[in-house]
Write an enzyme that holds these catalytic residues in place. Structure first.
Site, PDB file in Angstrom:
ATOM      1  N   SER A 136      42.655  38.673  55.589  1.00 26.98           N
ATOM      2  CA  SER A 136      43.576  39.206  54.583  1.00 26.98           C
ATOM      3  C   SER A 136      44.716  39.977  55.244  1.00 26.98           C
ATOM      4  O   SER A 136      44.513  40.655  56.253  1.00 26.98           O
ATOM      5  CB  SER A 136      42.805  40.139  53.644  1.00 26.98           C
ATOM      6  OG  SER A 136      43.703  40.940  52.905  1.00 26.98           O
ATOM      7  N   TYR A 160      50.656  38.155  52.260  1.00 25.03           N
ATOM      8  CA  TYR A 160      51.402  38.709  51.128  1.00 25.03           C
ATOM      9  C   TYR A 160      52.802  38.946  51.672  1.00 25.03           C
ATOM     10  O   TYR A 160      52.958  39.536  52.747  1.00 25.03           O
ATOM     11  CB  TYR A 160      50.804  40.041  50.675  1.00 25.03           C
ATOM     12  CG  TYR A 160      49.568  39.908  49.804  1.00 25.03           C
ATOM     13  CD1 TYR A 160      49.580  39.098  48.666  1.00 25.03           C
ATOM     14  CD2 TYR A 160      48.398  40.607  50.089  1.00 25.03           C
ATOM     15  CE1 TYR A 160      48.456  38.985  47.856  1.00 25.03           C
ATOM     16  CE2 TYR A 160      47.274  40.502  49.286  1.00 25.03           C
ATOM     17  CZ  TYR A 160      47.316  39.688  48.171  1.00 25.03           C
ATOM     18  OH  TYR A 160      46.210  39.581  47.374  1.00 25.03           O
ATOM     19  N   THR A 186      49.508  33.625  49.486  1.00 29.16           N
ATOM     20  CA  THR A 186      48.941  33.932  48.159  1.00 29.16           C
ATOM     21  C   THR A 186      50.083  34.068  47.159  1.00 29.16           C
ATOM     22  O   THR A 186      50.992  34.881  47.346  1.00 29.16           O
ATOM     23  CB  THR A 186      48.097  35.218  48.227  1.00 29.16           C
ATOM     24  OG1 THR A 186      47.039  34.994  49.159  1.00 29.16           O
ATOM     25  CG2 THR A 186      47.493  35.560  46.880  1.00 29.16           C
ATOM     26  N   LYS A 257      47.925  29.494  48.006  1.00 34.90           N
ATOM     27  CA  LYS A 257      46.681  29.950  47.348  1.00 34.90           C
ATOM     28  C   LYS A 257      46.990  30.610  46.005  1.00 34.90           C
ATOM     29  O   LYS A 257      47.817  31.525  45.940  1.00 34.90           O
ATOM     30  CB  LYS A 257      45.961  30.969  48.248  1.00 34.90           C
ATOM     31  CG  LYS A 257      44.763  31.644  47.604  1.00 34.90           C
ATOM     32  CD  LYS A 257      44.039  32.537  48.608  1.00 34.90           C
ATOM     33  CE  LYS A 257      42.794  33.173  48.042  1.00 34.90           C
ATOM     34  NZ  LYS A 257      43.043  34.393  47.281  1.00 34.90           N
ATOM     35  N   HIS A 281      42.092  34.137  41.958  1.00 34.78           N
ATOM     36  CA  HIS A 281      41.901  35.399  42.676  1.00 34.78           C
ATOM     37  C   HIS A 281      40.557  36.033  42.283  1.00 34.78           C
ATOM     38  O   HIS A 281      40.435  37.251  42.162  1.00 34.78           O
ATOM     39  CB  HIS A 281      43.056  36.350  42.352  1.00 34.78           C
ATOM     40  CG  HIS A 281      43.480  37.235  43.491  1.00 34.78           C
ATOM     41  ND1 HIS A 281      44.618  37.015  44.221  1.00 34.78           N
ATOM     42  CD2 HIS A 281      42.924  38.345  44.018  1.00 34.78           C
ATOM     43  CE1 HIS A 281      44.754  37.968  45.134  1.00 34.78           C
ATOM     44  NE2 HIS A 281      43.715  38.787  45.037  1.00 34.78           N
TER      45      HIS A 281
END
Ligand SMILES: Cc1cc2nc3c(=O)[nH]c(=O)nc-3n(C[C@H](O)[C@H](O)[C@H](O)COP(=O)(O)O)c2cc1C
Ligand SMILES: CC(C)CC(=O)C(=O)O
Length: 390
Positions: A136, A160, A186, A257, A281
């Protein structure tokens, strides 16, 4: 039968047994768990309430969170008889890489709340099991430390996109240069969903932990709450054109994603996505949107095998993995099962989850007459309309 399906039957089984020799007590304790839900109960006992609630929660009334699991349970599999299933194999290939299972590890933030070594435990387990972990953007371990812990083979990196594009650009280049082999962009999070428990608990990272990617930016404190923090940092103006920008700054394949709409799958292909992850999510963003398994067949119809198609959300059994493959996925990602494993037993706990789900998958394949992942198709899904004329 007992041995074949209750043991790990991939090429990493011997090293898993070896690592267990050094932690016999823990291993024996982990041996007693026979399902993901039992590991979740264990994690709930061990974790502080604030961490457990953050990990477990969905958004709003958690309708989609529940639906992700319930929708799998409504799908019926067709048992098949007298097929030679003495050599069932879960190995598969993704972006040219051989992996022992179609079960991958989803990106999830702040893993050091679950175990002392956090993301390092997870990446070591993923390597030992020969599957892929996605780190992440909001991890408590730096990309460099993760790369070192995995001998330069850390898996995929989730992105992100920051309001300050230079930060993202630098991050992408860092990740690429130290061995990450794909980017996972994402796209379902222009703003963070409303997770009631986090508001009630005034969620913040425990003292001593920080988001390693931001440390240098002096932005590691979450006192204003997760949503405010996210809204300050992450760019909600991102559009499909930015996928072109991202492609221009990296050679890595990019998986998008958070796709839940067939039209968005079409756009992802049009703008050059190298892979698509059907995801809501884990029920943490738009509540009351459908489960991921419900929309998968529609997205599979758009994608038509042009790029790898992955699903996450609600997978708690090997039969769920098989259903996702039957509906057109090439692989699945799991989030919370890994969280419960890591919380219950660190690296061994993650290995426990991977081997438990993979042996359930292997058994389900045998009972539906399937020998290898590439042979799975929707004929194993019960559809009474197909049989009505018989
Ligand atoms: C605690 C937690 C943190 C997460 N953090 C991230 C993240 O940082 N980036 C991301 O793209 N998805 C994140 N996700 C979503 C997961 O990648 C994945 O989509 C979801 O967990 C799949 O559902 P499952 O938990 O039912 O397997 C997170 C999910 C959870 C539960
Ligand atoms: C810290 C969060 C923004 C990470 C995330 O994506 C999530 O909690 O769902």
């Amino acid at each position: 039968m007992e041995n074949q399906f209750n043991n790990i039957t991939n090429n990493s089984s011997s090293s898993i047994e070896a690592s267990n020799q050094f932690s016999n007590k823990k291993t024996n304790r982990l041996d007693s768990f026979v399902s993901i839900s039992e590991l979740q109960e264990e994690a709930k006992k061990l974790l502080p309430k604030m961490a457990y609630d953050y990990y477990a929660s969905g958004s709003n009334d958690q309708i989609t969170l529940a639906e992700n699991e319930n929708a799998f349970n409504r799908i019926k599999l067709v048992p098949r008889s007298l097929v030679d299933v003495s050599k069932v194999n879960t190995r598969t290939k993704l972006f040219g890489r051989d992996i022992s299972t179609p079960i991958l590890i989803a990106p999830w933030a702040m893993q050091k709340m679950a175990s002392q070594r956090g993301e390092i435990d997870t990446v070591e387990a993923s390597k030992e099991f020969n599957t892929i972990m996605t780190l992440s953007s909001l991890s408590t371990t730096s990309v460099e430390d993760l790369s070192n812990a995995s001998n330069g083979n850390p898996g995929w990196f989730q992105l992100y996109v920051f309001k300050d594009r230079k930060i993202s650009e630098e991050l992408v280049k860092r990740a690429e240069s130290i061995g990450f082999t794909a980017l996972v962009l994402t796209v379902d999070t222009p703003f963070l969903g409303k997770r009631t428990a986090d508001f009630k608990n005034s969620f913040k990272l425990p003292n001593g932990l920080s988001l390693k990617i931001f440390e240098r930016l002096m932005l590691s404190n979450l006192d204003g709450g997760l949503n405010q923090y996210f809204a300050t940092m992450i760019d909600p103006s991102l559009t499909w054109n930015d996928l072109k920008w991202l492609k221009s700054i990296t050679k890595l394949p990019i998986l998008v994603k958070g796709i839940m709409c067939p039209k968005d799958a079409e756009l992802a292909l049009q703008y050059g996505a190298d892979g698509i992850i059907v995801s809501n999510h884990g029920g943490r963003q738009l509540d009351t949107c459908p489960s991921t398994i419900e929309v998968l067949p529609y997205i599979s119809k758009v994608v038509q095998g042009k790029v790898p198609l992955i699903l996450d959300g609600g997978i708690r059994r090997g039969t769920d993995v098989l259903k996702a493959l039957a509906y057109g996925a090439n692989a699945v990602c799991i989030g919370r099962p890994i969280i419960w494993g890591l919380s219950s037993g660190g690296k061994d706990g993650v290995l426990k989850v991977l081997s438990l789900l993979n042996s359930e998958l292997q058994l389900a394949m045998a009972l539906t007459g399937i020998n290898k992942v590439s042979d799975v198709n929707n004929s194993i899904i019960w559809d009474q309309n197909k049989y009505i004329k018989l």
